[in-house]
Design an enzyme around this catalytic site. Structure first.
Site, mmCIF file in Angstrom:
data_model
loop_
_atom_site.group_PDB
_atom_site.id
_atom_site.type_symbol
_atom_site.label_atom_id
_atom_site.label_comp_id
_atom_site.label_asym_id
_atom_site.label_seq_id
_atom_site.Cartn_x
_atom_site.Cartn_y
_atom_site.Cartn_z
ATOM 1 N N VAL A 91 70.147 -34.072 20.062
ATOM 2 C CA VAL A 91 69.094 -33.182 20.544
ATOM 3 C C VAL A 91 67.770 -33.932 20.474
ATOM 4 C CG1 VAL A 91 68.586 -32.079 18.313
ATOM 5 C CG2 VAL A 91 68.219 -30.817 20.446
ATOM 6 N N GLU A 92 66.851 -33.622 21.369
ATOM 7 C CA GLU A 92 65.620 -34.389 21.530
ATOM 8 C C GLU A 92 64.787 -34.488 20.260
ATOM 9 O OE1 GLU A 92 65.821 -32.028 25.460
ATOM 10 O OE2 GLU A 92 67.027 -32.234 23.642
ATOM 11 N N SER A 93 64.814 -33.480 19.411
ATOM 12 C CA SER A 93 63.951 -33.466 18.232
ATOM 13 C C SER A 93 64.346 -34.494 17.190
ATOM 14 C CB SER A 93 63.960 -32.069 17.593
ATOM 15 O OG SER A 93 65.280 -31.700 17.256
ATOM 16 N N GLY A 94 65.528 -35.117 17.340
ATOM 17 C CA GLY A 94 65.911 -36.182 16.414
ATOM 18 C C GLY A 94 67.272 -36.030 15.779
#
Length: 503
Positions: free
Chosen positions: A330-333
């Site tokens: 996921v983009e947030s890490g």
């Protein structure tokens, strides 16, 4: 040296004209009390004003009466620079009314530009954004008529290669939410869903002689273990201790505080579904698209799955046994767990690793994913996709541009049309019961989020999976490669296309 302050005291560190950078992700982990303290001060003193606010992924909380919405609405902010505006319910409406300048840049490019500023560089080079709306040779990043700053994104050539150069204003205030501060002022994120850009933001602010304000849930006596102290105390000016908001028990699965084996992902996801806004999962359209798209997964793939219709891919990947054989991100890490959506989008169930957001976009930008599944508002005959802006509304590009720019296989999950579409499937036979009134396959997309020309040059495999057929991108445009049982090629597909396709 940091000081413990109330939120109202800490906000006095903000001056008129400051450039604030907020560490949050769409609708999660925003320092709500700090935003509301700004609003209280603004209502009393009409200050701070003329603010610029930067956030890689936006900083709403899905409530137009909370967080930053009030002081933005009443005129404290002159300029917003965000990757995503989806959770900022009133703000995204005001943007389209030309109430203030607003710029939409790819999420990962903002993250990398913040990190560049932390390292003493004025900006960051990227190939992400070339030939899509943000490219100054196309539209540029301005969302409304008054957003005409041409310094944020520039087209440049370096050593014979073309890039976009992303440059942010100098950040002078950091607003961060963490879990705890120890007696040395070190900030840990143990109960948080992600740490985002927190460290880079603080480093950039201190390099610019600004102020770092951190909201935490508690103070602790025992110093954090060094690897757990995301922000060292020497970078912090003010710590605000705020009683944490109550969360449903289901959200405890997202902090990484206990192990969640693969077998329990679906149980926890169902719990979160009951308290977080989600699309219905049992529609025939979603099942048809999700089942077909999931067939593109291969063992050991590293994957990103977008929100909306693409979420159905994970459901059918579980059914066909592939979900346990791939690595989701996921983009947030987060890496290695199960991404949730709705109000908690950006968090992960059972993640094996959660690191800084800029590092995640290093992976994405350099083709580290094997496959991604994305949604689409519009697709034209050339294969270009608009995924960020509809008529009279927008949410923003988010991480879409970074994810699709270099991933070897890109699968767009979309309906053939929308607004009233009704489809059924019995024993594998698909029937279009009622057509939607708004076509999604159009002669020309309103704005380009994904460049077909760039994808062809990169050698990417691109599929467009609908509820009735599958298209593939070729150098000549879309090619129809599959028609599902029960679908009439002429009546259900070709007659409804505003362009010709290869079959």
């Amino acid at each position: 040296m940091y000081e413990i302050m109330s939120s109202d005291e800490a906000i006095r560190l903000i001056r008129d004209g400051d450039c604030i950078c907020v560490n949050s992700f769409v609708g999660i982990e925003s320092p709500v009390e700090l935003h509301e303290a700004i609003y209280r001060r603004y209502q009393r003193m009409q200050s701070p004003r003329h603010l610029t606010i930067i956030s890689s992924a936006g900083f709403g909380v899905w409530d137009e009466e909370r967080n930053a919405e009030g002081y933005i609405r009443e005129g404290a902010v002159d300029r917003l620079i965000c990757g995503h505006f989806g959770a900022m319910l009133s703000t995204k409406k005001l943007v389209l009314e030309d109430r203030f300048e607003a710029y939409n840049l790819p999420l990962g490019c903002i993250s990398h530009a913040i990190r560049a500023q932390a390292g003493g560089l004025p900006g960051a080079l990227s190939k992400v954004g070339l030939d899509i709306f943000v490219d100054p040779r196309k539209e540029g990043p301005g969302i409304n008529r008054i957003s005409i700053d041409d310094s944020l994104v520039k087209y440049v050539e370096v050593d014979g290669e073309e890039f976009l150069y992303y440059k942010l204003p100098k950040i002078t205030v950091a607003l961060i939410k963490g879990t705890a501060a120890d007696r040395k002022g070190n900030i840990s994120f143990d109960d948080m869903f992600m740490s985002g850009d927190a460290l880079s933001i603080c480093q950039a602010v201190k390099a610019n002689h600004g102020k770092v304000i951190v909201q935490v849930d508690r103070l602790v006596d025992t110093p954090s273990r060094p690897r757990n102290a995301i922000i060292p105390g020497c970078l912090v000016d003010a710590i605000v201790v705020t009683e944490p908001e109550e969360r449903n028990e289901a959200y405890s699965a997202l902090t990484g505080s206990f192990e969640i084996p693969y077998e329990e992902w679906s149980v926890w996801n169902e719990k979160i579904d009951t308290v977080s806004a989600k699309l219905p999962k049992n529609s025939a359209v979603g099942n048809i698209i999700g089942r077909r798209a999931a067939k593109e997964l291969r063992v050991d793939d590293i994957v990103n799955i977008g929100i909306g219709l693409p979420e159905m891919v994970s459901r059918h990947a579980r059914k066909n046994g592939m979900l346990d054989m791939v690595t989701l991100t996921v983009e947030s890490g987060g890496i290695g767990g199960f991404p949730v959506s709705g109000e908690a989008f950006g968090a992960m169930i059972g993640a094996s690793s959660v690191y800084d957001m800029a590092n995640q976009f290093d992976l994405y930008d350099n083709g580290g994913l094997d496959i991604c599944f994305m949604g689409a508002l519009e697709v034209d005959g050339q294969g270009n996709v608009n995924a960020h802006r509809g008529p009279g509304a927008f949410a923003g590009i988010g991480g879409f541009a970074n994810i699709t720019a270099k991933t070897p296989t890109v699968v767009f999950c979309m309906t053939f049309n929308t607004k009233g579409l009704e489809v059924s499937q019995k024993k594998g036979v698909v029937t279009v019961e009622k057509e939607g009134t708004v076509p999604k396959l159009v002669d020309k997309v309103a704005s380009v989020s994904f460049s077909a020309k760039r994808a062809i040059a990169n050698g990417q495999k691109v599929l467009y999976v609908t509820e009735r057929c599958v298209f593939r991108l070729t150098p000549k445009g879309l090619k129809l490669i599959e028609v599902y049982p029960g679908i009439d090629l002429e009546k259900d597909i070709l007659e409804k296309l505003p362009f010709e396709v290869e079959i």
